[in-house]
Design an enzyme around this catalytic site. Structure first.
Site, PDB file in Angstrom:
ATOM      1  N   ASP A 100      42.660  49.204  43.571  1.00 20.15           N
ATOM      2  CA  ASP A 100      42.896  47.858  43.080  1.00 20.15           C
ATOM      3  C   ASP A 100      44.372  47.483  43.043  1.00 20.15           C
ATOM      4  OD1 ASP A 100      42.674  45.433  41.825  1.00 20.15           O
ATOM      5  OD2 ASP A 100      42.302  46.273  39.844  1.00 20.15           O
ATOM      6  N   ASP A 293      44.860  40.838  46.372  1.00 19.94           N
ATOM      7  CA  ASP A 293      44.109  41.731  45.487  1.00 19.94           C
ATOM      8  C   ASP A 293      42.945  42.431  46.190  1.00 19.94           C
ATOM      9  OD1 ASP A 293      42.808  42.939  43.379  1.00 19.94           O
ATOM     10  OD2 ASP A 293      42.632  41.140  42.156  1.00 19.94           O
TER      11      ASP A 293
END
Length: 474
Positions: A100, A293
């Protein structure tokens, strides 16, 4: 995922631990990463709320002496999430965690977890001779649940690199369905300022200690969203720490520095234009700050821009009620979108724009949910809060490089043979990106059959942020 200042709210009590000291890693290594957990269309409202919570929406090149590690990624259940393998403890215990770039903390579930299921691999602190625990209790709150635990230190390994005193959260309470089967936590790849643990992320520790050959890491993400069956886990691409994999892209990497005035926290870029069905929309600087992201599956943009985007698609309609913020369009329509961050205009596959059939409109036309959603219009500016969240819907179409110095994000065209074929997977040969450590990609495993774009359960996974990590507790 993004730090506690954004998608999840984290409460941290005073916690001070000695800075971790990394150990030299062996030669270049490849480690598999996985993608997980599809969700049904009814789960979208919760996912959207969780994503907004993560980002606080609605509230306000110098070469180094070091090594690089090329880590294979696993794609689980048709692009729902991407994960990789880490180890914690002495002797090492192995876990699959979500990768992430939208957060900066590492956490895994432990044997003390009160709501973990038998298919989760849990960390047993009692079996590690190097485990150190603090008295700092943490709570990470998502849109639909929370994770609680204790700040701790232990030896952490990833891609052949090792940090002996890495700070992480030992999770003891996890809300039901927060993590997909087989996933044990999240590893944040953002910058320290967004760390809820207020500590250096694993990758940044390597960088600051001159352990990386180059101050960057590169991602190639596979695509299985068009497969006619649900793929439990399959080759998901490659993450290279400390370098790039030149076999995965063609031409030059186009680096664009983070926007002026922004502080490295999230990996920021400035969206300059987005083109939909041939119509180009100019994005003002006040509405274009974007977080790149890997922990988010779709693309979120400000209300006014999303309205313009879908106005360019004939027959598109805004959904209402619990699905407010999402749009649907006639399933027979091929939605073409490209995006620019001030340089090249990067096209996206129309497959990534189609999350699956939602129902029919008043005329009986089958309607499909689109891959760009309304993230809200009350996002603060100039305070490090992004107006856009650009996730895997876009990132599957390019080779992406996250560079620490100078702070920038780079994109390059995928190498021939890696672009997605209409029939299913991206056609990449897993053997071509297996590392010298011999770690193979998992053999694709299928489960229940489904029609391409007929069940949002395989691509909706494509929606959420980290659908498994900060995953949207659904």
């Amino acid at each position: 995922m993004i730090p506690f200042a954004v998608l999840f709210v984290l409460s941290v009590f005073p916690f001070v631990l000695a800075a971790p000291q990394p150990q030299p890693s062996p030669d270049t290594i490849h480690v598999p990463l996985l993608r997980r957990n599809p969700h049904n269309v009814e789960d979208l409202p919760k996912a959207l709320a969780a994503l907004k919570g993560k980002y606080g929406i609605g509230s306000t090149t110098k070469k180094r002496a070091g090594n690089s590690a090329s880590i294979p990624i696993t794609d689980e259940q048709n692009d729902s999430s991407y994960s990789g393998e880490i180890t914690i403890g002495t002797p090492p215990q192995t876990f699959q965690v979500i990768l992430d770039t939208g957060s900066a903390d590492l956490w895994v579930v432990t044997t003390s977890c009160t709501a973990c299921t038998s298919d989760m691999t849990t960390f047993d602190p009692s079996k590690s001779s190097t485990y150190k625990v603090s008295n700092s209790q943490l709570t990470i709150t998502y849109g639909s649940g929370s994770v609680k635990g204790t700040a701790a230190q232990d030896s952490v390994g990833f891609g052949g690199f090792s940090v002996p005193g890495q700070v992480f959260m030992s999770a003891t309470t996890v809300v039901d369905n927060l993590l997909a089967p087989g996933v044990s936590g999240i590893i944040g790849l953002g910058f320290q300022p967004i760390s809820s643990l207020q500590t250096s992320p694993f990758w940044e520790t390597l960088y600051n200690s001159n352990m990386l050959a180059e101050p960057l890491f590169g991602f190639y993400l596979e695509r299985w969203v068009t497969s006619s069956t649900v793929i439990t886990d399959a080759p998901g691409g490659s993450l290279t720490l400390g370098g790039t994999n030149t076999s995965l892209y063609t031409g030059n990497i186009e680096y664009i520095d983070m926007p002026s005035g922004s502080t490295p926290s999230y990996w920021f870029q400035q969206v300059s234009t987005i083109t939909v069905q041939g119509k180009t929309l100019q994005i003002s600087s006040s509405q274009g700050l974007a977080a790149i992201d890997t922990g988010t599956t779709l693309i979120g943009a400000p209300t006014s821009i999303v309205s313009e985007i879908w106005a360019a698609v004939s027959g598109a309609e805004a959904l209402s009620g619990q699905y407010a913020g999402m749009y649907a369009f006639p399933c027979t329509t091929s939605v073409t979108v490209s995006i620019s961050f001030g340089g090249t205009d990067w096209p996206m596959s129309s497959d990534d724009m189609n999350l699956g059939e939602f129902g029919t409109n008043s005329a009986g036309t089958p309607m499909c949910v689109g891959g760009i959603f309304d993230i809200g219009s009350t996002v603060g500016t100039g305070s490090g809060v992004p107006s856009w969240v650009v996730g895997d819907t876009f990132l599957k179409n390019v080779y992406t490089v996250f560079r620490a110095n100078p702070a920038s994000v780079g994109f390059a065209a995928l190498a021939s043979g890696l672009d997605t074929s209409p029939s299913g997977s991206s056609g990449a040969n897993p053997a071509s990106i297996t590392g010298t450590n011999g770690l193979p990609f998992p053999t694709p495993t299928t489960s229940s059959a489904l029609s391409s774009h007929k069940r949002l359960s395989a691509s909706l996974a494509a929606f959420v942020t980290l659908l498994v990590g900060y995953v949207l507790v659904l």
